[in-house]
Write an enzyme that holds these catalytic residues in place. Structure first.
Site, PDB file in Angstrom:
ATOM      1  N   ALA A   1       2.061   5.412  -2.466  1.00 57.04           N
ATOM      2  CA  ALA A   1       2.168   6.191  -3.064  1.00 57.04           C
ATOM      3  C   ALA A   1       3.410   7.373  -2.539  1.00 57.04           C
ATOM      4  CB  ALA A   1       1.773   7.444  -3.930  1.00 57.04           C
TER       5      ALA A   1
ATOM      6  N   GLY B   1       0.030  -0.306  -5.618  1.00 60.04           N
ATOM      7  CA  GLY B   1       0.238  -0.421  -4.702  1.00 60.04           C
ATOM      8  C   GLY B   1       0.461   0.972  -3.593  1.00 60.04           C
TER       9      GLY B   1
ATOM     10  N   ALA C   1       0.047   7.050   0.236  1.00 59.40           N
ATOM     11  CA  ALA C   1      -1.547   6.441   0.329  1.00 59.40           C
ATOM     12  C   ALA C   1      -0.900   5.165  -0.338  1.00 59.40           C
ATOM     13  CB  ALA C   1      -2.061   7.132  -0.528  1.00 59.40           C
TER      14      ALA C   1
ATOM     15  N   HIS D   1      -0.818  11.635  -8.224  1.00 58.97           N
ATOM     16  CA  HIS D   1       0.365  11.147  -8.603  1.00 58.97           C
ATOM     17  C   HIS D   1       1.216  12.321  -8.999  1.00 58.97           C
ATOM     18  CE1 HIS D   1      -0.563   7.309  -6.911  1.00 58.97           C
ATOM     19  NE2 HIS D   1      -1.122   7.145  -7.170  1.00 58.97           N
TER      20      HIS D   1
ATOM     21  N   ILE E   1      -9.553   8.526  -4.415  1.00 61.22           N
ATOM     22  CA  ILE E   1      -8.527  10.120  -5.339  1.00 61.22           C
ATOM     23  C   ILE E   1      -8.048  10.042  -4.405  1.00 61.22           C
ATOM     24  CG2 ILE E   1      -9.241  11.507  -3.668  1.00 61.22           C
ATOM     25  CD1 ILE E   1     -10.778  12.561  -6.891  1.00 61.22           C
TER      26      ILE E   1
ATOM     27  N   ARG F   1      -8.480  -0.023  -8.575  1.00 62.50           N
ATOM     28  CA  ARG F   1      -7.918  -0.094  -7.691  1.00 62.50           C
ATOM     29  C   ARG F   1      -8.339   0.205  -6.744  1.00 62.50           C
ATOM     30  NH1 ARG F   1      -7.645   4.737  -5.098  1.00 62.50           N
ATOM     31  NH2 ARG F   1      -6.744   6.478  -6.663  1.00 62.50           N
ATOM     32  N   GLY F   2      -8.227  -0.451  -4.984  1.00 60.14           N
ATOM     33  CA  GLY F   2      -9.631  -0.029  -3.848  1.00 60.14           C
ATOM     34  C   GLY F   2      -9.668   1.612  -3.908  1.00 60.14           C
ATOM     35  N   GLY F   3      -9.603   2.052  -2.948  1.00 57.69           N
ATOM     36  CA  GLY F   3      -9.664   3.285  -2.326  1.00 57.69           C
ATOM     37  C   GLY F   3     -10.775   4.340  -2.774  1.00 57.69           C
TER      38      GLY F   3
ATOM     39  N   CYS G   1      -7.923  10.812  -0.586  1.00 65.34           N
ATOM     40  CA  CYS G   1      -8.753   9.487  -0.063  1.00 65.34           C
ATOM     41  C   CYS G   1      -9.838   9.691   0.618  1.00 65.34           C
ATOM     42  CB  CYS G   1      -7.591   9.394   1.122  1.00 65.34           C
ATOM     43  SG  CYS G   1      -6.177   8.770  -0.105  1.00 65.34           S
TER      44      CYS G   1
END
Length: 227
Positions: free
Chosen positions: A170, A168, A155, A91, A88, A84-86, A186
């Site tokens: 969270a 997606g 996020a 969850h 750290i 995914r993008g982003g 992040c």
């Protein structure tokens, strides 16, 4: 006619199982597109929670993980590098995670608008609890301002190929925020994290939040969520 999106309400699950589920749907939809097969009736919305896990996005930096991986294992926290993008993020239980696997050709084929729509789903959900969620110009996510400081409450990180989406958002509902001490959330060192529980000083009924998110997703994306 509104697009139909199949809802998968999966409850608490391991991150790798959710990733495998997403990947299967995602690859099927990409293959459909390559073979000129319509995805109109083949889109999905996965809603779940995860056992404690830290994930690093494709643009993430290892130094934003503040604890050795061996110590993470001792604490029962999994670690995954993902596509995914982003940067750290964490969850865990009492955090609602939503993974839309959509063909944006049936919505608006625009990455920025897709992200704005996802943010709007969360912002309108928070409004129902009198929490003001905000966007920041240079940062992704939904933020809550308190005493001139911004803390992230939701996020975002996505992957996209041929306008098919995965990964997606969270949203921290009653999330144990202590887990975020093990990372630079992040990759943003000068801002913190928060939850609905922290903002309202009470435990939030998670299932009500989940249903609101689903309802707002249906409204903002102008689709039909099918159970």
């Amino acid at each position: 006619m509104s697009a139909v999106v199949q809802l998968h309400d999966c409850g608490l699950m391991h991150y790798q199982d959710a990733l495998a589920m997403q990947t299967e749907y995602f690859q099927q939809m990409v293959n459909n597109k390559l073979n000129a097969i319509s995805n109109e009736n083949n889109m999905h919305l996965i809603v779940c929670e995860h056992y404690p896990v830290i994930t690093l996005g494709k643009s993430g930096k290892q130094e934003n993980l503040l604890l050795q991986k061996e110590l993470l294992q001792q604490k029962g926290i999994e670690f995954f590098e993902t596509n995914r993008g982003g940067d750290i993020t964490f969850h865990g239980p009492e955090q609602i995670v939503i993974y839309p696997i959509l063909d944006l050709d049936f919505f608006i084929a625009d990455v920025k608008q897709y992200m704005r729509n996802l943010e709007e789903v969360v912002i309108q959900t928070l409004q129902a609890y009198h929490i003001t969620g905000e966007r920041l110009e240079k940062e992704t996510g939904v933020w809550v301002k308190k005493n001139h400081a911004y803390n992230k409450i939701c996020a975002f990180g996505v992957k996209m190929s041929r306008w098919i989406t995965m990964h997606g958002l969270a949203l921290n509902v009653n999330t144990n925020l202590d887990y975020f001490n093990y990372i630079v959330p992040c990759g943003i060192a000068d801002k913190g994290v928060t939850s609905m529980q922290k903002e309202l000083h009470q435990t939030i009924e998670k299932d009500k939040v989940k249903q609101l998110l689903i309802n707002n997703f249906e409204k903002i994306f102008n689709c039909k969520i099918q159970c």
